[in-house]
Design an enzyme around this catalytic site. Sequence first.
Site, PDB file in Angstrom:
ATOM      1  CG  HIS A   1      43.141  16.116  82.712  1.00 16.59           C
ATOM      2  ND1 HIS A   1      42.324  16.252  81.621  1.00 16.59           N
ATOM      3  CD2 HIS A   1      42.322  16.059  83.791  1.00 16.59           C
ATOM      4  CE1 HIS A   1      41.062  16.276  82.017  1.00 16.59           C
ATOM      5  NE2 HIS A   1      41.026  16.162  83.324  1.00 16.59           N
TER       6      HIS A   1
ATOM      7  CG  LEU B   1      42.835  23.374  77.627  1.00 15.04           C
ATOM      8  CD1 LEU B   1      44.111  22.557  77.733  1.00 15.04           C
ATOM      9  CD2 LEU B   1      42.319  23.335  76.196  1.00 15.04           C
TER      10      LEU B   1
END
Length: 271
Positions: A32, A179
């Site tokens: 992110h 991830l």
Amino acid sequence: MEVISKVEELKKYLKNKKVGFVPTMGALHEGHLSLIKRSVKENPFTVVSIFVNPTQFLEGEDLDKYPKKIEADLKICELGEVDAIFLPTINDIYSENELIIKAPTIKGYILEGASRPGHFDGVLQVVLKLFNIVKPSKAYFGKKDAQQLYLIKQMVKDLFLDIEIIPCNIIRDGDGLALSSRNIYLTPQERNRALSLSKSLKRAGKLISAGKRDAKEIKELCLEVLKNIEVEYFEIVDYDFNTLDTIEINNTIILVAAKVGTTRLIDNIWI
């Protein structure tokens, strides 16, 4: 950094601003953060939304236990130099008996859509709402959710939305695992087994680099790497999600979805 929960307040705050937008469900990680950093670099103003969207979860999925780390998320956004965070509640976003967005009948119901029928209806519904609230000029999405990325780009095109969708590369841990907010569910033993996903894709890349182009042969060889986990699909498609018989350089995505213990993981490579 402003933290805003109400739709009208955010609209007023963003009026006349040129915005880069990173929609998330929270539990933020380095993946992110890579999206956030790119938006901050490319736009005068960056907004991150944090909203665990209930309409994209199917019955029996992990909505109730989906990781929530608001304080940590706020800190990551602050470190990433985000200008504003949109932190709505379900009641801020949804009402009763409202209009429903439907995913395309073919491309929305293959691969992830076949495993999770109706999932993309909820994804597109909330993304369209968020686009209409934030009104970004650019929106940033990771390539790990490749089919989601494709369908959002189609929605922008089909509905004539004036938004540029920016695909961003997958970020991996040092061991190669892509991830994901769901990685925290994995035990150490399961995490070791989960590395089969990235290893199978790495094998595909090596086979293609060595000159192999037959998709069926590559799939069979890669499935050997995945024998220790429950594979839902391993598919080779073009950038428009049509099945390929032969690898096309610069027009191929190899995707895998599997369960490791009770955790469902996805990964892919773009060729």
